[in-house]
Design a protein around this motif. Structure first.
Motif, PDB file in Angstrom:
ATOM      1  N   PRO A 131       0.827  -1.211   0.000  1.00 46.60           N
ATOM      2  CA  PRO A 131       0.000   0.000   0.000  1.00 46.60           C
ATOM      3  C   PRO A 131       0.861   1.261   0.000  1.00 46.60           C
ATOM      4  O   PRO A 131       1.977   1.274   0.537  1.00 46.60           O
ATOM      5  CB  PRO A 131      -0.810  -0.113   1.294  1.00 46.60           C
ATOM      6  N   GLY A 132       0.333   2.317  -0.594  1.00 43.73           N
ATOM      7  CA  GLY A 132       1.071   3.566  -0.613  1.00 43.73           C
ATOM      8  C   GLY A 132       0.335   4.658  -1.355  1.00 43.73           C
ATOM      9  O   GLY A 132      -0.782   4.469  -1.844  1.00 43.73           O
ATOM     10  N   VAL A 133       0.990   5.797  -1.442  1.00 46.46           N
ATOM     11  CA  VAL A 133       0.453   6.973  -2.132  1.00 46.46           C
ATOM     12  C   VAL A 133       1.487   7.424  -3.150  1.00 46.46           C
ATOM     13  O   VAL A 133       2.689   7.431  -2.869  1.00 46.46           O
ATOM     14  CB  VAL A 133       0.149   8.108  -1.135  1.00 46.46           C
ATOM     15  N   TYR A 134       1.021   7.775  -4.352  1.00 45.92           N
ATOM     16  CA  TYR A 134       1.944   8.180  -5.414  1.00 45.92           C
ATOM     17  C   TYR A 134       1.613   9.593  -5.886  1.00 45.92           C
ATOM     18  O   TYR A 134       0.484  10.072  -5.745  1.00 45.92           O
ATOM     19  CB  TYR A 134       1.885   7.197  -6.590  1.00 45.92           C
ATOM     20  N   ARG A 135       2.649  10.265  -6.434  1.00 50.69           N
ATOM     21  CA  ARG A 135       2.500  11.623  -6.949  1.00 50.69           C
ATOM     22  C   ARG A 135       3.120  11.718  -8.331  1.00 50.69           C
ATOM     23  O   ARG A 135       4.257  11.294  -8.541  1.00 50.69           O
ATOM     24  CB  ARG A 135       3.190  12.631  -6.028  1.00 50.69           C
ATOM     25  N   PHE A 136       2.365  12.268  -9.278  1.00 52.68           N
ATOM     26  CA  PHE A 136       2.904  12.606 -10.594  1.00 52.68           C
ATOM     27  C   PHE A 136       3.280  14.081 -10.580  1.00 52.68           C
ATOM     28  O   PHE A 136       2.498  14.928 -10.133  1.00 52.68           O
ATOM     29  CB  PHE A 136       1.870  12.339 -11.682  1.00 52.68           C
ATOM     30  N   GLY A 189      -2.592   9.990  -5.887  1.00 50.70           N
ATOM     31  CA  GLY A 189      -3.469   8.833  -5.791  1.00 50.70           C
ATOM     32  C   GLY A 189      -2.974   7.860  -4.745  1.00 50.70           C
ATOM     33  O   GLY A 189      -1.819   7.911  -4.311  1.00 50.70           O
ATOM     34  N   LYS A 190      -3.845   6.970  -4.336  1.00 53.12           N
ATOM     35  CA  LYS A 190      -3.481   5.933  -3.370  1.00 53.12           C
ATOM     36  C   LYS A 190      -3.740   4.572  -4.005  1.00 53.12           C
ATOM     37  O   LYS A 190      -4.488   4.460  -4.990  1.00 53.12           O
ATOM     38  CB  LYS A 190      -4.291   6.066  -2.083  1.00 53.12           C
ATOM     39  N   ALA A 191      -3.140   3.541  -3.449  1.00 48.13           N
ATOM     40  CA  ALA A 191      -3.301   2.207  -4.016  1.00 48.13           C
ATOM     41  C   ALA A 191      -3.076   1.156  -2.947  1.00 48.13           C
ATOM     42  O   ALA A 191      -2.260   1.341  -2.037  1.00 48.13           O
ATOM     43  CB  ALA A 191      -2.324   1.993  -5.171  1.00 48.13           C
TER      44      ALA A 191
END
Length: 705
Positions: free
Chosen positions: A18-23, A34-36
């Protein structure tokens, strides 16, 4: 524009956790957060073939220049971090809810020595009790004015309070008994705070205690013959009850809940929230958002929950949150809400009873909010003028298209194929000139051929009228008639009438009223094939002064006849927005007509084919025999016993019923119940608006367009 493959992480770099990503873009600005549940699987979706991505997602990944991520231990932590980063970076490609107004709250400043009741807007402050939001500030003031009789809490500003304390004279409210006047020490700070807490308790829904106490005091005062005091208490009780009546009871079990409804289309979504406390609607608010990415209703709900409760704690988060669709997965969101409240929070979709009925009311408010938002935007003259100019420039027209006609085809698996024509003049719908068509030139499903037929019929009629009169008459209103495949007139009710309805005849010569003047632009719902069919129809009729374009729904691309590549208008283009609104209106008008035709076919009866047999005599037959099944087995003599039915008519009825092949068992499409053939025509037991199927395709099984 960046190539996503240039910054795609190498295989194995992205963790499967699990984590959060940034473009980020080339200037290092965060453009999407976004999170996943699994970063590896989620990010892989962004680096597939661009042709397979949603156009808004494709725009995001081509705008970005890098991607980074942060690993967390649970999905709940990912949800919290996503919310924090969205608030911090305000990324342009994330869903953003914006208040359609700054809602006023009734606030009690419990963080002050002498709490004050006032109207507040904007961000919530620590230590202040809020009630609402309300639709209008005057509604708050009316409520407060009633309640100050019983709870005379301070309402003045700090300056007025200090001035009264300096002079030793209270304000007018202190003299008339609507303020306990702590400024001149008529009441101690502790007693005034207790009064403010009672005010808050009453507003929070705990009303019964205070009403019963006042009623006992009134009865005691009357018993003691203190009639003036009893009268004041009576007036106080009336004021409180009047304040309570402003919020009707909607849930009888004194529920504390928030109800969230979403109305959406391809481009925008409107969210409405009803705040129910103690079984009463205590506040309402709403937002409208642009859908800048492909997103489900559940995901919209998740973002709305973040917006609502991201900065709330304790009782501000209710015990129950009712939504139209659950986020996927729902467990992290529910756990996050429970953490914000400090107690269990139920997140669910109402299925029955009062809560489902109230949810339908909230849904109607959301739908109206979306329509109002679109109407306000479309009604702005400057916006409409700019939209028409952008369309003219994009399509290479000589002038702005002041009249636009849009056509759409609708059917259910090839059955009941119909078409619609909607008209927009100066960027606004002109519903009096809408038209609808039945496709009669062929059977089956062929949108391209259907479009060719509709355009041919509409403009053949235009040419016939122009040839007959030489030119359009000034002030002539268009009629409700359409041209058939051979140029003959048919009624717009879809019945294929040989003569137009009497209401469509002019007073001077009895000719049918004609279509209005021709459009400058014809828009078809579809891509290159539909555009080519429309242009071919105009070419065959020799019409070369009307422009044609198509709007493909999937990618929102504008197609022109003969062009291999579409015209791509910017996402923020008012011209694109107007074309989309026209296309959506044509689709709505077509599908409404198609559903009405299908419902009428479902309710059809063999008695409909008997010439000269009207509704009155059909009802008399069904009433006499009890059902169509018994009528089918009756003899001619038995049918003649029905008042108004002669022998010749009886013979015709018997012949018509003998030729009709009995269908399958009737099915109530609302419940799935198999019904006996005992109901009267038009009186089926299904829910209102739900036709009873007799073997025809159900729209939930077929694919409706």
């Amino acid at each position: 524009m960046a190539d996503p493959s240039s910054y795609r992480p190498r295989p194995g770099e992205i963790p499967d956790s699990p984590g959060v990503y940034r473009f980020r873009d080339e200037h290092r600005r965060v453009i999407y957060v976004g999170k996943a549940k699994s970063l590896r699987q989620r990010l892989a979706n962004y680096f597939q073939d661009l042709a397979g991505l949603h156009p808004r997602t494709r725009s995001m990944v081509t705008t970005a220049a890098s991607v980074e991520w942060t690993v967390v231990s649970t999905e709940v932590e990912a949800l919290q971090l996503e919310y924090s980063w969205i608030k911090e970076y305000d990324p342009r490609f994330n869903v953003k809810y914006r208040d359609d107004k700054s809602y006023p709250y009734l606030a009690v400043t419990m963080n002050e020595e002498y709490p004050r009741v006032q109207v507040m807007r904007g961000h919530k402050k620590k230590g202040v009790r809020y009630f609402g939001p309300y639709a209008h500030a005057w509604a708050i003031r009316d409520t407060v004015d009633l309640m100050l009789r019983v709870f005379p809490v301070r309402t003045c500003s700090a300056g007025v309070f200090k001035n009264a304390a300096r002079t030793g004279r209270p304000c007018l409210l202190g003299y008339i008994g609507k303020c306990s006047a702590p400024c001149v020490e008529r009441i101690s700070a502790e007693d005034h705070r207790e009064l403010a807490e009672e005010f808050c308790d009453f507003m929070a829904g705990r009303t019964g205690t205070y009403l019963r106490r006042l009623e006992r005091q009134m009865a005691q005062a009357a018993e003691d013959m203190e009639y003036e005091r009893a009268a004041r208490l009576r007036d106080d009780i009336g004021a409180l009850k009047k304040a309570m009546e402003k919020n009707a009871v909607v849930l009888a079990d004194a529920t504390d809940a928030d109800l969230i409804a979403v109305a959406e289309d391809e481009l925008e979504a409107a969210v409405q929230i009803f705040h129910v406390r103690g079984g009463r609607v205590r506040g309402q608010r709403g937002w409208v958002t642009d859908k800048v990415e492909e997103i489900t209703t559940g995901a919209l709900v998740e973002h709305a929950l973040q917006q609502l409760y991201g900065e709330e704690t304790g009782d501000a988060v209710p015990r129950e949150v009712l939504v139209p669709a659950l986020p996927d997965p729902v467990e992290p969101v529910q756990e996050w809400l429970t953490g914000r409240r400090g107690a269990n929070v139920s997140l669910r979709v109402p299925q029955r009873g009062d809560k489902k009925a109230l949810m339908e009311t909230v849904q109607r408010n959301a739908q109206q909010a979306l329509v109002l938002h679109k109407t306000k935007r479309a009604s702005d003259l400057t916006t409409r003028s700019r939209a028409l100019e952008e369309i003219s420039d994009a399509l290479g027209l000589d002038s702005a298209p002041l009249r636009i006609e849009c056509y759409d085809i609708s059917h259910l698996q090839g059955d009941d194929v119909v078409a619609s024509m909607v008209v927009f003049e100066d960027g606004l719908a002109r519903k009096s000139e809408y038209r609808r068509f039945q496709i009669k030139g062929f059977a089956g499903q062929d949108d391209v051929q259907s479009m060719h037929e509709v355009i041919t019929r509409r403009f053949r009629r235009y040419l016939a009228e122009k040839e007959r009169t030489g030119e359009w008459a000034d002030g002539e209103e268009p009629g409700a008639a359409e041209a058939g495949p051979d140029g003959t007139m048919t009624g717009t009710d879809g019945a294929g009438l040989a003569e137009p309805p009497a209401s469509t005849l002019t007073e001077d010569d009895g000719r049918p009223k004609r279509f209005a003047y021709p459009p400058q632009l014809v828009v078809v719902d579809g891509g290159a094939p539909q555009v080519a069919a429309a242009q071919r129809a105009l070419d065959e009729l020799g019409i070369d002064d009307i422009a044609v374009c198509g709007l493909a729904k999937r990618l929102e691309e504008v197609w022109l006849p003969g062009d291999d590549d579409p015209v791509v208008l910017p996402r923020t283009s008012e011209g694109l927005y107007l074309l989309q609104r026209i296309r959506d209106e044509a689709h709505r008008f077509a599908i409404t007509y198609q559903r009405a035709k299908r419902a009428k076919r479902f309710r059809s009866s063999p008695l409909d084919d008997v010439p000269g047999l009207g509704d009155t005599r059909k009802q008399a037959l069904i009433k006499h025999f009890g059902s169509l099944k018994r009528l089918r087995s009756a003899t001619i003599e038995q049918i003649c016993d029905v008042p108004g039915i002669g022998r010749k008519t009886a013979e015709t009825i018997v012949a018509a019923l003998a030729q009709a092949v009995p269908g399958g068992p009737a099915v109530n499409t609302a419940t799935g119940e198999i019904m006996d053939d005992t109901e009267e025509p038009g009186q089926q037991t299904g829910s209102p608006g739900e036709p009873v199927s007799t073997g025809a395709p159900d729209e939930r099984r077929g694919q409706e367009r």
